[in-house]
Design a protein around this motif. Structure first.
Motif, mmCIF file in Angstrom:
data_model
loop_
_atom_site.group_PDB
_atom_site.id
_atom_site.type_symbol
_atom_site.label_atom_id
_atom_site.label_comp_id
_atom_site.label_asym_id
_atom_site.label_seq_id
_atom_site.Cartn_x
_atom_site.Cartn_y
_atom_site.Cartn_z
ATOM 1 N N VAL A 4 -5.065 1.072 2.705
ATOM 2 C CA VAL A 4 -5.960 0.306 3.552
ATOM 3 C C VAL A 4 -5.410 -1.104 3.652
ATOM 4 C CG1 VAL A 4 -8.297 -0.574 3.859
ATOM 5 C CG2 VAL A 4 -7.941 1.690 2.860
ATOM 6 N N THR A 5 -5.323 -1.636 4.849
ATOM 7 C CA THR A 5 -4.872 -3.018 5.033
ATOM 8 C C THR A 5 -5.943 -3.797 5.766
ATOM 9 O OG1 THR A 5 -3.785 -2.505 7.134
ATOM 10 C CG2 THR A 5 -2.448 -2.342 5.133
ATOM 11 N N GLU A 6 -5.984 -5.104 5.470
ATOM 12 C CA GLU A 6 -6.922 -5.989 6.152
ATOM 13 C C GLU A 6 -6.169 -7.243 6.567
ATOM 14 O OE1 GLU A 6 -10.078 -6.705 3.452
ATOM 15 O OE2 GLU A 6 -10.787 -4.641 3.443
ATOM 16 N N THR A 7 -6.441 -7.760 7.749
ATOM 17 C CA THR A 7 -5.774 -8.955 8.238
ATOM 18 C C THR A 7 -6.689 -10.155 8.055
ATOM 19 O OG1 THR A 7 -4.571 -7.669 9.880
ATOM 20 C CG2 THR A 7 -4.691 -10.050 10.216
ATOM 21 N N THR A 14 -1.021 -18.239 -1.832
ATOM 22 C CA THR A 14 -1.567 -16.890 -1.913
ATOM 23 C C THR A 14 -0.608 -15.917 -1.251
ATOM 24 O OG1 THR A 14 -3.836 -17.727 -1.850
ATOM 25 C CG2 THR A 14 -3.528 -15.417 -1.280
ATOM 26 N N VAL A 15 -0.432 -14.759 -1.872
ATOM 27 C CA VAL A 15 0.373 -13.708 -1.268
ATOM 28 C C VAL A 15 -0.511 -12.499 -1.021
ATOM 29 C CG1 VAL A 15 2.485 -14.495 -2.393
ATOM 30 C CG2 VAL A 15 1.092 -12.732 -3.492
ATOM 31 N N THR A 16 -0.069 -11.642 -0.138
ATOM 32 C CA THR A 16 -0.738 -10.365 0.076
ATOM 33 C C THR A 16 0.045 -9.299 -0.669
ATOM 34 O OG1 THR A 16 -1.558 -11.017 2.258
ATOM 35 C CG2 THR A 16 -1.496 -8.656 1.768
ATOM 36 N N GLY A 17 -0.595 -8.660 -1.614
ATOM 37 C CA GLY A 17 0.054 -7.623 -2.398
ATOM 38 C C GLY A 17 -0.746 -6.338 -2.359
ATOM 39 N N GLU A 18 -0.050 -5.230 -2.520
ATOM 40 C CA GLU A 18 -0.729 -3.939 -2.539
ATOM 41 C C GLU A 18 -1.096 -3.580 -3.969
ATOM 42 O OE1 GLU A 18 1.716 -1.050 -0.656
ATOM 43 O OE2 GLU A 18 1.686 -2.063 1.295
ATOM 44 N N ILE A 19 -2.363 -3.269 -4.178
ATOM 45 C CA ILE A 19 -2.866 -2.870 -5.492
ATOM 46 C C ILE A 19 -3.474 -1.484 -5.365
ATOM 47 C CG2 ILE A 19 -4.685 -3.327 -7.201
ATOM 48 C CD1 ILE A 19 -4.083 -6.256 -6.964
ATOM 49 N N TYR A 44 -1.916 11.726 -12.469
ATOM 50 C CA TYR A 44 -3.298 11.305 -12.245
ATOM 51 C C TYR A 44 -4.084 12.430 -11.574
ATOM 52 C CZ TYR A 44 -2.459 6.485 -13.590
ATOM 53 O OH TYR A 44 -2.161 5.364 -14.308
ATOM 54 N N HIS A 45 -5.194 12.769 -12.176
ATOM 55 C CA HIS A 45 -6.120 13.732 -11.597
ATOM 56 C C HIS A 45 -7.342 12.933 -11.139
ATOM 57 C CE1 HIS A 45 -3.801 17.274 -13.023
ATOM 58 N NE2 HIS A 45 -3.425 16.417 -13.944
ATOM 59 N N ALA A 46 -7.148 12.265 -10.031
ATOM 60 C CA ALA A 46 -8.142 11.326 -9.518
ATOM 61 C C ALA A 46 -7.759 10.975 -8.097
ATOM 62 C CB ALA A 46 -8.183 10.062 -10.379
ATOM 63 N N GLU A 47 -8.701 10.403 -7.367
ATOM 64 C CA GLU A 47 -8.411 9.922 -6.018
ATOM 65 C C GLU A 47 -8.044 8.451 -6.098
ATOM 66 O OE1 GLU A 47 -10.428 9.457 -1.566
ATOM 67 O OE2 GLU A 47 -11.402 10.724 -3.090
ATOM 68 N N LEU A 48 -6.851 8.118 -5.612
ATOM 69 C CA LEU A 48 -6.350 6.753 -5.664
ATOM 70 C C LEU A 48 -6.242 6.181 -4.259
ATOM 71 C CD1 LEU A 48 -3.477 7.322 -8.256
ATOM 72 C CD2 LEU A 48 -5.788 6.478 -8.713
ATOM 73 N N GLN A 49 -6.316 4.868 -4.189
ATOM 74 C CA GLN A 49 -6.266 4.186 -2.891
ATOM 75 C C GLN A 49 -5.516 2.872 -3.051
ATOM 76 O OE1 GLN A 49 -9.728 1.840 -1.379
ATOM 77 N NE2 GLN A 49 -9.824 3.453 0.173
ATOM 78 N N ARG A 50 -4.503 2.650 -2.220
ATOM 79 C CA ARG A 50 -3.804 1.368 -2.216
ATOM 80 C C ARG A 50 -4.424 0.465 -1.167
ATOM 81 N NH1 ARG A 50 2.413 1.189 -1.859
ATOM 82 N NH2 ARG A 50 2.067 2.565 -0.094
ATOM 83 N N ARG A 51 -4.640 -0.783 -1.561
ATOM 84 C CA ARG A 51 -5.195 -1.749 -0.624
ATOM 85 C C ARG A 51 -4.366 -3.021 -0.678
ATOM 86 N NH1 ARG A 51 -10.842 -0.435 0.963
ATOM 87 N NH2 ARG A 51 -10.645 -2.397 2.094
ATOM 88 N N ALA A 52 -4.202 -3.629 0.482
ATOM 89 C CA ALA A 52 -3.549 -4.934 0.563
ATOM 90 C C ALA A 52 -4.607 -6.009 0.309
ATOM 91 C CB ALA A 52 -2.906 -5.128 1.928
ATOM 92 N N VAL A 53 -4.418 -6.790 -0.752
ATOM 93 C CA VAL A 53 -5.411 -7.797 -1.130
ATOM 94 C C VAL A 53 -4.734 -9.149 -1.320
ATOM 95 C CG1 VAL A 53 -6.863 -6.060 -2.255
ATOM 96 C CG2 VAL A 53 -5.185 -7.353 -3.611
#
Length: 278
Positions: A4-7, A14-19, A44-53
């Motif tokens: 997921v990315t947000e502008t 400040t930098v924008t990094g993916e976590i 990992y037995h889980a649902e993961l999500q990368r976000r730009a923060v």
């Protein structure tokens, strides 16, 4: 894994990094560790999500950050140890340095150092691990007191039952400046405890427990760019006190988009401690 990315307009420093975050699903997630699978990375037995923060340069705030409020402190603390890859030197000479620093930072009368880990972001090897790349906290409400019992025994754990204690990690670059895979830490003042997701860590013969983190737009992420060998980051993994001070500090490695591809690998050592305020 979804991305997921947000502008947004980023302030200076400040930098924008993916976590990588964990997505709450109502089911208890679990991880098969490297020790269980024999693979280079856990499963990992889980649902993961990368976000730009947004990840904020915290150097201008260094003097204002505290373990009690924010769960993290940066200290200028040269080490006398020449070879941080030597277990003998680390245990004999580096551990006492960390013990003194943690006592100073927490006011503890007793500090127990129970292990250390080295990390490199070029594949590990040679007794090193790769940086952890998911937002997590090393201990939970259950696993931190259990760690005291595992290390000190049932009798001593009972004696210390009413003694406040904190678990603190001391993170230092082995070589600096660190530009690849810097460490991002969550400002604990912005942590909603409801975003902590209890996760089973499955090892051969036992199951441990950590927290992963769900995304929340109210979270504020910090990092200290270009950390040098003479700097140590103290990160609180647990605090037994429930009086409003910081108790957990999720953290993760991330890719700084301003890093050049030819930068040397990140090399770091973290020492884990228990600090008792008797």
């Amino acid at each position: 894994m979804t991305m997921v990315t947000e502008t947004t307009r980023m302030p200076a420093g400040t930098v924008t990094g993916e976590i990588t975050f964990m997505v709450p699903t109502g089911q208890r997630p679990y991880v098969h560790t490297e020790a269980l699978t024999g693979e280079p990375k856990p499963q990992y037995h889980a649902e993961l999500q990368r976000r730009a923060v947004a990840i904020h340069d915290a150097r201008a705030r260094t003097e204002k950050l505290s373990l009690d409020r924010h769960g993290v402190e940066l200290h200028q603390r040269p080490s006398s140890v020449e070879d941080l890859y030597s277990d003998e030197q680390v245990k004999q000479d580096y551990y006492p340095e960390i013990e003194a620093l943690v006592k100073e930072a927490t006011g503890a009368s007793r500090v127990v150092i129970f292990d250390h880990t080295r990390r490199r972001d070029d594949g590990g090897g040679g007794g090193t691990k790769t940086p952890a790349d998911r937002a997590h906290n090393d201990y939970t409400e259950w696993s931190a007191p259990q760690r005291v019992q595992d290390l000190l025994g049932e009798e001593e754990a009972r004696r210390l039952r009413d003694v406040p204690f904190v678990q603190v990690n001391a993170w230092r670059p082995i070589r600096g400046p660190v530009r690849r895979s810097p460490l991002a830490v969550l400002d604990a003042a912005t942590l909603d405890p409801g975003d902590l997701i209890t996760t089973d860590m499955v090892y051969p013969g036992r199951t441990g427990e950590i927290y992963h983190l769900a995304f929340n737009p109210a979270q504020r992420w910090l990092y200290f760019p270009a950390m040098e060998r003479d700097e140590i980051l103290l990160i609180k993994g647990y605090d037994s006190r429930t009086d409003g001070r910081a108790r957990f500090v999720p953290h993760t490695a991330f890719h700084d988009p301003g890093t050049h591809a030819d930068e040397p690998p990140r090399e770091s050592i973290e020492v884990r401690t228990l600090a008792f305020l008797e």
